[in-house]
Design an enzyme around this catalytic site. Structure first.
Site, PDB file in Angstrom:
ATOM      1  N   HIS A   1      31.330  44.698  39.407  1.00 33.97           N
ATOM      2  CA  HIS A   1      30.139  43.866  39.218  1.00 33.97           C
ATOM      3  C   HIS A   1      29.742  43.155  40.500  1.00 33.97           C
ATOM      4  CE1 HIS A   1      33.454  41.048  38.883  1.00 33.97           C
ATOM      5  NE2 HIS A   1      32.610  40.046  39.087  1.00 33.97           N
TER       6      HIS A   1
ATOM      7  N   ASP B   1      28.316  39.325  41.013  1.00 31.25           N
ATOM      8  CA  ASP B   1      28.310  38.140  40.159  1.00 31.25           C
ATOM      9  C   ASP B   1      26.902  37.768  39.696  1.00 31.25           C
ATOM     10  OD1 ASP B   1      31.037  37.704  40.354  1.00 31.25           O
ATOM     11  OD2 ASP B   1      30.810  36.597  42.230  1.00 31.25           O
TER      12      ASP B   1
ATOM     13  N   HIS C   1      32.558  43.918  43.210  1.00 30.11           N
ATOM     14  CA  HIS C   1      33.998  43.658  43.236  1.00 30.11           C
ATOM     15  C   HIS C   1      34.609  43.839  41.857  1.00 30.11           C
ATOM     16  CE1 HIS C   1      32.118  39.727  42.525  1.00 30.11           C
ATOM     17  NE2 HIS C   1      33.226  39.340  41.949  1.00 30.11           N
TER      18      HIS C   1
ATOM     19  N   ARG D   1      37.495  29.132  42.978  1.00 26.36           N
ATOM     20  CA  ARG D   1      36.342  29.940  43.348  1.00 26.36           C
ATOM     21  C   ARG D   1      35.134  29.061  43.570  1.00 26.36           C
ATOM     22  NH1 ARG D   1      32.255  33.079  41.640  1.00 26.36           N
ATOM     23  NH2 ARG D   1      32.585  35.318  41.573  1.00 26.36           N
TER      24      ARG D   1
HETATM   25  C1  SIN Z   1      35.714  37.432  40.267  1.00 22.61           C
HETATM   26  O1  SIN Z   1      35.194  36.607  40.984  1.00 22.61           O
HETATM   27  O2  SIN Z   1      35.072  38.321  39.739  1.00 22.61           O
HETATM   28  C2  SIN Z   1      37.211  37.356  40.065  1.00 22.61           C
HETATM   29  C3  SIN Z   1      37.931  38.034  41.143  1.00 22.61           C
HETATM   30  C4  SIN Z   1      39.415  37.974  40.966  1.00 22.61           C
HETATM   31  O3  SIN Z   1      39.909  37.202  40.143  1.00 22.61           O
HETATM   32  O4  SIN Z   1      40.112  38.720  41.649  1.00 22.61           O
END
Ligand code: SIN
Length: 282
Positions: free
Chosen positions: A99, A101, A258, A273
């Site tokens: 995806h 984000d 990602h 995050r």
């Molecule tokens: C994400 O931001 O999609 C999560 C990435 C992760 O936990 O590795």
């Protein structure tokens, strides 16, 4: 002077000899922005930043952005704790599919930063795929197709129409609001966007949020999307980060997709995050 080493042939670079736990000089900020524009994923090991320091680093790239539908930390609305507890077994993880984000927002996040706090002994890697490399290497018929079709993005995991089953929902440690009809709104974005500083073009499609192309039904869109996703998630154009506590990874949310790997049941994993914004993708 910081040093930089590419991680793979197409995406990602590791920066050394640059500490981000104090004032960030303008020279370092310019260096970081230009390297992100070039490599799309930057890894800085052994940083161990406080949340305030992580927010200062985030602001190097753009204003801090708060995200809808995912509850931030009680102590700080600019930060999401990406957490899966050791006793959460056989559940999904946040971001556990390819995806970009929140691409269903009118102005999707420009990029994000994860700071690793607690990492399983094995597993929990994150993978990024370079969507500019994907675009450049598309077969002609698909290149022409994406150049001329915008895509419809919907907040599928958070809405009503496409609500995921209980089984597919993420760990309870990350609180998401579900069943909000507002998340079913459809947003159109170009299928190909341009990085504003380098002029590099990238595919902007992803399987979590894209439902179809403008002017086509979901059924008509599906064969195109299948071919495109197969092409743009290839390991050849990806890098995979094996986390250690203290690592900081910065990525461009629009030039990459990602994927959070979910292979660490019975271990706790916690990362902080933050997200930054920039103008609407064109
Ligand atoms: C994400 O931001 O999609 C999560 C990435 C992760 O936990 O590795």
């Amino acid at each position: 002077m910081p040093s930089i080493k590419r991680i793979t042939g197409f995406i990602g670079a590791e920066i050394s000899d640059l500490r981000l736990d104090g004032d960030i000089a303008e020279e370092a900020a310019v260096f970081l922005r230009s390297k992100l524009a070039k490599h799309h994923v930057l890894v800085l090991r052994d940083q161990h930043l406080s949340i305030e320091q992580q927010k200062e680093v985030t602001k190097v790239f753009g204003p801090l952005m708060r995200l809808p539908y995912v509850l931030p930390m009680e102590s700080d609305p600019d930060v999401i704790a990406v957490l899966k507890e050791a006793d959460e077994v056989n559940v999904g993880v946040f971001g556990g599919d390819w995806h970009s984000d929140f691409s269903f927002l009118e102005n999707p996040p420009a990029g994000s930063i994860l700071s690793a706090v607690e990492i399983p002994e094995v597993g929990g890697d994150t993978v990024w795929a370079n969507q500019a490399a994907a675009y450049r290497s598309l077969p002609t018929h698909l290149g022409e197709f994406v150049d001329s079709h915008r895509a419809v993005h919907v907040g599928k995991p958070y809405g009503v129409k496409y609500a995921p089953s209980q089984r597919e929902q993420s760990s309870a440690s990350i609180k998401m609001s579900r069943g909000d009809p507002n998340a079913d709104r459809e947003t159109l974005h170009p299928s190909v966007i341009t990085e504003p500083t380098t002029g590099e073009k990238a595919l902007f499609l992803n399987p979590i949020y894209v439902t179809k192309f403008e002017g086509l039904t979901e059924t008509e869109s599906a064969p195109f999307l299948d071919q495109l996703y197969k092409h743009c998630t290839r390991p050849d154009i990806s890098c995979r980060h094996r986390w250690q506590a203290g690592d900081l990874v910065i990525w461009d949310n629009r030039m990459t997709m990602h994927y959070a790997t979910n292979d660490y049941d019975r271990s706790r994993r916690l990362l902080y995050r933050t997200t930054f914004e920039r103008d609407i993708p064109r």
